[in-house]
Every structure is written in C-alpha cells, then in structure tokens.
Design a protein around this motif. Structure first.
Motif, PDB file in Angstrom:
ATOM      1  N   TYR A 109       0.842  -1.213   0.000  1.00  0.00           N
ATOM      2  CA  TYR A 109       0.000   0.000   0.000  1.00  0.00           C
ATOM      3  C   TYR A 109       0.869   1.253   0.000  1.00  0.00           C
ATOM      4  N   SER A 110       0.246   2.374  -0.326  1.00  0.00           N
ATOM      5  CA  SER A 110       0.975   3.638  -0.510  1.00  0.00           C
ATOM      6  C   SER A 110       2.130   3.477  -1.495  1.00  0.00           C
ATOM      7  N   PRO A 111       1.910   2.817  -2.629  1.00  0.00           N
ATOM      8  CA  PRO A 111       3.026   2.561  -3.558  1.00  0.00           C
ATOM      9  C   PRO A 111       3.545   3.842  -4.200  1.00  0.00           C
ATOM     10  N   LEU A 112       2.782   4.933  -4.064  1.00  0.00           N
ATOM     11  CA  LEU A 112       3.215   6.214  -4.639  1.00  0.00           C
ATOM     12  C   LEU A 112       3.655   7.180  -3.549  1.00  0.00           C
ATOM     13  N   GLY A 113       3.705   6.694  -2.332  1.00  0.00           N
ATOM     14  CA  GLY A 113       4.157   7.565  -1.246  1.00  0.00           C
ATOM     15  C   GLY A 113       3.054   8.354  -0.578  1.00  0.00           C
ATOM     16  N   THR A 114       1.825   7.909  -0.702  1.00  0.00           N
ATOM     17  CA  THR A 114       0.632   8.490  -0.036  1.00  0.00           C
ATOM     18  C   THR A 114       0.252   9.876  -0.571  1.00  0.00           C
ATOM     19  N   SER A 115      -0.868  10.353  -0.050  1.00  0.00           N
ATOM     20  CA  SER A 115      -1.373  11.690  -0.414  1.00  0.00           C
ATOM     21  C   SER A 115      -0.722  12.780   0.444  1.00  0.00           C
ATOM     22  N   ARG A 116       0.137  12.377   1.380  1.00  0.00           N
ATOM     23  CA  ARG A 116       0.807  13.311   2.296  1.00  0.00           C
ATOM     24  C   ARG A 116      -0.200  14.166   3.081  1.00  0.00           C
ATOM     25  N   LEU A 141       7.990  10.982  -2.269  1.00  0.00           N
ATOM     26  CA  LEU A 141       8.577   9.932  -3.110  1.00  0.00           C
ATOM     27  C   LEU A 141       8.649  10.352  -4.578  1.00  0.00           C
ATOM     28  N   LEU A 142       7.567  10.947  -5.063  1.00  0.00           N
ATOM     29  CA  LEU A 142       7.492  11.180  -6.518  1.00  0.00           C
ATOM     30  C   LEU A 142       8.406  12.328  -6.984  1.00  0.00           C
ATOM     31  N   LYS A 143       9.013  13.046  -6.036  1.00  0.00           N
ATOM     32  CA  LYS A 143       9.980  14.093  -6.401  1.00  0.00           C
ATOM     33  C   LYS A 143      11.389  13.507  -6.483  1.00  0.00           C
ATOM     34  N   GLN A 177      -7.080  10.996 -15.360  1.00  0.00           N
ATOM     35  CA  GLN A 177      -5.823  10.946 -16.108  1.00  0.00           C
ATOM     36  C   GLN A 177      -4.766  10.132 -15.365  1.00  0.00           C
ATOM     37  N   ARG A 178      -4.706  10.342 -14.034  1.00  0.00           N
ATOM     38  CA  ARG A 178      -3.701   9.599 -13.261  1.00  0.00           C
ATOM     39  C   ARG A 178      -4.104   8.140 -13.057  1.00  0.00           C
ATOM     40  N   ILE A 179      -5.405   7.868 -13.024  1.00  0.00           N
ATOM     41  CA  ILE A 179      -5.857   6.461 -12.967  1.00  0.00           C
ATOM     42  C   ILE A 179      -5.329   5.733 -14.204  1.00  0.00           C
ATOM     43  N   ARG A 180      -5.436   6.396 -15.363  1.00  0.00           N
ATOM     44  CA  ARG A 180      -4.958   5.770 -16.611  1.00  0.00           C
ATOM     45  C   ARG A 180      -3.437   5.690 -16.617  1.00  0.00           C
ATOM     46  N   GLU A 181      -2.804   6.775 -16.179  1.00  0.00           N
ATOM     47  CA  GLU A 181      -1.330   6.799 -16.137  1.00  0.00           C
ATOM     48  C   GLU A 181      -0.782   5.620 -15.324  1.00  0.00           C
ATOM     49  N   ASN A 182      -1.415   5.354 -14.184  1.00  0.00           N
ATOM     50  CA  ASN A 182      -0.903   4.315 -13.291  1.00  0.00           C
ATOM     51  C   ASN A 182      -1.093   2.908 -13.849  1.00  0.00           C
ATOM     52  N   PHE A 183      -1.846   2.805 -14.926  1.00  0.00           N
ATOM     53  CA  PHE A 183      -2.047   1.499 -15.566  1.00  0.00           C
ATOM     54  C   PHE A 183      -1.059   1.278 -16.712  1.00  0.00           C
ATOM     55  N   ALA A 217       7.646   9.502 -12.667  1.00  0.00           N
ATOM     56  CA  ALA A 217       8.204   8.882 -11.449  1.00  0.00           C
ATOM     57  C   ALA A 217       7.200   7.895 -10.859  1.00  0.00           C
ATOM     58  N   ALA A 218       5.909   8.228 -10.936  1.00  0.00           N
ATOM     59  CA  ALA A 218       4.870   7.332 -10.401  1.00  0.00           C
ATOM     60  C   ALA A 218       4.892   6.000 -11.149  1.00  0.00           C
ATOM     61  N   GLN A 219       5.001   6.071 -12.463  1.00  0.00           N
ATOM     62  CA  GLN A 219       5.013   4.831 -13.252  1.00  0.00           C
ATOM     63  C   GLN A 219       6.265   3.995 -12.947  1.00  0.00           C
ATOM     64  N   ILE A 231      -1.328  -1.232  -5.145  1.00  0.00           N
ATOM     65  CA  ILE A 231      -2.706  -0.732  -5.121  1.00  0.00           C
ATOM     66  C   ILE A 231      -2.670   0.796  -5.105  1.00  0.00           C
ATOM     67  N   PRO A 232      -2.230   1.407  -6.232  1.00  0.00           N
ATOM     68  CA  PRO A 232      -2.168   2.874  -6.277  1.00  0.00           C
ATOM     69  C   PRO A 232      -3.569   3.457  -6.155  1.00  0.00           C
ATOM     70  N   LYS A 233      -3.623   4.611  -5.509  1.00  0.00           N
ATOM     71  CA  LYS A 233      -4.918   5.270  -5.307  1.00  0.00           C
ATOM     72  C   LYS A 233      -4.929   6.580  -6.076  1.00  0.00           C
ATOM     73  N   SER A 234      -5.960   6.775  -6.872  1.00  0.00           N
ATOM     74  CA  SER A 234      -6.139   8.076  -7.509  1.00  0.00           C
ATOM     75  C   SER A 234      -7.610   8.299  -7.784  1.00  0.00           C
ATOM     76  N   PHE A 235      -8.023   9.549  -7.657  1.00  0.00           N
ATOM     77  CA  PHE A 235      -9.398   9.909  -7.986  1.00  0.00           C
ATOM     78  C   PHE A 235      -9.402  10.848  -9.182  1.00  0.00           C
ATOM     79  N   ASN A 236      -8.285  10.825  -9.920  1.00  0.00           N
ATOM     80  CA  ASN A 236      -8.145  11.670 -11.093  1.00  0.00           C
ATOM     81  C   ASN A 236      -8.075  10.766 -12.332  1.00  0.00           C
TER      82      ASN A 236
HETATM   83  P1  A2P Z   1      -4.947  12.011  -6.982  1.00  0.00           P
HETATM   84  O1  A2P Z   1      -6.083  11.236  -6.418  1.00  0.00           O
HETATM   85  O2  A2P Z   1      -5.216  13.449  -7.105  1.00  0.00           O
HETATM   86  O3  A2P Z   1      -4.389  11.397  -8.249  1.00  0.00           O
HETATM   87  P2  A2P Z   1      -0.786   6.198  -2.773  1.00  0.00           P
HETATM   88  O4  A2P Z   1      -1.361   5.309  -3.846  1.00  0.00           O
HETATM   89  O5  A2P Z   1       0.658   5.947  -2.517  1.00  0.00           O
HETATM   90  O6  A2P Z   1      -1.620   6.202  -1.538  1.00  0.00           O
HETATM   91  O7  A2P Z   1      -0.821   7.694  -3.340  1.00  0.00           O
HETATM   92  C1  A2P Z   1      -2.021   8.362  -3.526  1.00  0.00           C
HETATM   93  C2  A2P Z   1      -1.758   9.812  -3.807  1.00  0.00           C
HETATM   94  O8  A2P Z   1      -0.968   9.958  -4.991  1.00  0.00           O
HETATM   95  C3  A2P Z   1      -3.031  10.582  -4.037  1.00  0.00           C
HETATM   96  O9  A2P Z   1      -2.871  11.831  -3.407  1.00  0.00           O
HETATM   97  C4  A2P Z   1      -3.102  10.742  -5.542  1.00  0.00           C
HETATM   98  O10 A2P Z   1      -3.737  11.941  -5.882  1.00  0.00           O
HETATM   99  C5  A2P Z   1      -1.650  10.774  -5.938  1.00  0.00           C
HETATM  100  N1  A2P Z   1      -1.398  10.174  -7.254  1.00  0.00           N
HETATM  101  C6  A2P Z   1      -1.941   9.063  -7.773  1.00  0.00           C
HETATM  102  N2  A2P Z   1      -1.424   8.768  -8.961  1.00  0.00           N
HETATM  103  C7  A2P Z   1      -0.503   9.717  -9.228  1.00  0.00           C
HETATM  104  C8  A2P Z   1       0.395   9.966 -10.317  1.00  0.00           C
HETATM  105  N3  A2P Z   1       0.421   9.160 -11.371  1.00  0.00           N
HETATM  106  N4  A2P Z   1       1.194  11.051 -10.241  1.00  0.00           N
HETATM  107  C9  A2P Z   1       1.163  11.870  -9.168  1.00  0.00           C
HETATM  108  N5  A2P Z   1       0.353  11.680  -8.108  1.00  0.00           N
HETATM  109  C10 A2P Z   1      -0.475  10.618  -8.133  1.00  0.00           C
END
Ligand code: A2P
Length: 283
Positions: free
Chosen positions: A189-196, A208-210, A248-254, A225-227, A241-246
C-alpha cells in the motif's frame, strides 16, 4: 474517506481502463459505491463478477471470532455482492468492539481489546469455508505475527497475502524475503508515497514522486516517477494498489506494462530505501 460519488466514478473509470483488483474496506465508508460501480459494469457487459478481485478488510473493533462472519456479511450486504475475493485482517491489534470505529477513553486514549489473533484467524477460515471469501489474508502483520498464524496448531489455511506499506523509500527487504519463502504475496500500500495528508502521514519523509532517481529513470522511458515506482514494485513481485481519484492519473498508473527496468535500475531504486514509513500507524 472520499467525497460522495467520486469513488463510484473512479472505480468505473478504473474498470474501463483495465484495473481488476480493487482494494476496499468497511472503514473507507465507500464500499456501497464500489459495489455499485462493479454491478453497473457487470450490467453493461463490460466485465463478469469473476473478472473482479475485490479485497475487503476486517476492522479492529471486529476481531472477536463471533463478530468476524457477521462483519463480512455486513460488507457483502453493502457491496451487494455474494462473496469477496480476499478478506484480510486489517491490523494485528484489536479495539474495543462497538459502534465507535476508534473507541477512546475520557483521556482520548484508544481503548484496546484483548483478543487471540489465532482465534480471529479460525473465524476467517470459517468464512472461506462458507464461500463468503475466496481467499483470506492479513495486513500490517510483522514476521512474528505471521509466524503466530503459520505455527497455529490445526491451521487450515495460510494467509495468502500480507498487505503492508511498500515502495522505493520503504522496500521491506526482510519481510519480503520471509513472505517469499512462505508463499505469502506482499501487497504494497501507498506505492506512490501516499497523499501526504498530515493527519495520518509522516510528512517528515520526503515526497517519493519528487525523487531525482525515479524521475531520471522515468525520463529514459518517457514515463513518470509514479510509473517507475509502480513498475519497480511489480517487477520485484510486490502487488501495487495505487490510489487516484483523477481520471488521467488512474490511466497513467495502468501504463506500466510496456516497459521494463534493467537489473541496474532495479538496484538503484532499491538503494533509495530509507526504512522510514509514511504510515506509522501509531495507534
Ligand atoms: P490524486 O487522487 O489526485 O491522483 P498512494 O497510492 O501511494 O496512496 O498515493 C495516492 C496519492 O498519490 C493521491 O494523493 C493521488 O492523488 C496521488 N497520485 C496518484 N497517482 C498519481 C500519479 N500518477 N502522479 C502523481 N500523483 C499521483
């Protein structure tokens, strides 16, 4: 934990994008939206129920064995599904049973509850036998807690997975090795370093993503960096289990199945490990 309706939309977009594994929990308070999204996509003919892998979680207030099955049944009722693909014990410690999700005393201290994790596990096994969960697992368990289950006399089913924080800054080398030996899948979990979000994230650990290494490697492959972070995890056998509610980023993470990190790059990313958690779970 999500604005009303955003989870429904996001899960539908995710399914359309190709995601099949959905990580949920009663305490996310959006299981009704997840269930609706799945059912709508089935009705549309986009997927069949068996295409989806839904993971539900047993919350801390529901560890007493007699509460396990009714709690899962409640989740199934909310989801309006007949079974979950995976049901996991969310945390290895118990809170006082009752309506309060985070029961606290008059001093604001959590009220814990003494339960026997092995007895909870036996109730989980019964849920699998009843067909309510196809598989059962755990989350946030350390090696000793896993061993307690694995060494339980009369163990019927091993945990198939252990969901823990895992990403380039917290690579879990020892737990990963132990789980590999035991045939337990690590779900990161938090594979992208969380929402902080400062209310539950240790933000003293840098974003993480910086990270310059992740960004430099991304540049080479025309990836973000996320990919790269996600690819790193799946390439070392960690489920993400990346989390996004956006959308574009949902697609990017796939879009992480059309490139491959070299052994040298994998080592470089592994070396980023700081052994510091974003999610400290201080409770
Ligand atoms: P958002 O929902 O606006 O895309 P984790 O999966 O580590 O918990 O990280 C979730 C956080 O990372 C959310 O704040 C999400 O915001 C953001 N996030 C998800 N996908 C990406 C991405 N591809 N690039 C940057 N931030 C992302």
């Amino acid at each position: 934990q999500t604005p009303k309706g955003s989870c429904l939309e996001s899960v539908k977009i995710a399914i359309d994008t190709g995601y099949r594994h959905i990580d949920g929990a009663f305490v996310y308070f959006n299981e009704h939206e997840v269930g609706q999204a799945i059912r709508e996509k089935i009705a549309e003919g986009k997927i069949k129920r068996e295409d989806i892998f839904y993971c539900g979680k047993l919350w801390n207030t529901c560890h007493p064995p007699e509460l396990v099955r009714p709690t899962l049944e409640k989740t199934l009722k909310i989801l309006q599904l007949d079974y979950v693909d995976l049901y996991i014990i969310e945390l290895p410690m118990a809170f006082k049973p009752g309506d309060a999700i985070y029961p606290k005393d008059e001093n604001g201290k959590f009220i814990y509850h003494e339960t026997d994790l092995c007895a909870t596990w036996e109730a989980m096994e019964a849920c699998k036998d009843a067909g309510l969960a196809k598989s059962i697992g755990v989350s946030n368990f350390n090696r000793r807690q896993l061993e307690m289950i694995l060494n339980k006399p009369g163990l019927k089913y091993k945990p198939v997975s252990n969901q823990v924080e895992c990403h380039p800054y917290f690579t879990q080398p020892k737990l990963l090795e132990f789980c590999r030996q035991q045939d337990i899948v690590i779900v990161g979990y938090s594979p992208l370093g969380t929402s902080r979000d400062e209310t539950w994230v240790n933000v003293s650990s840098p974003p993480l993503l910086k990270d310059p290494v992740l960004n430099a490697i991304g540049k080479k492959y025309n990836k973000t960096a996320a990919q790269v972070a996600l690819r790193f995890s799946i390439q070392r056998g960690v489920v993400v289990i990346p989390k996004s509610f956006n959308p574009q980023r949902i697609r990017e993470n796939f879009q992480i199945f059309d490139f491959c990190l070299t052994e040298k790059e994998m080592k470089e990313i592994e070396a980023l490990n700081k052994n510091v958690r974003y999610v400290e779970l201080l409770m």
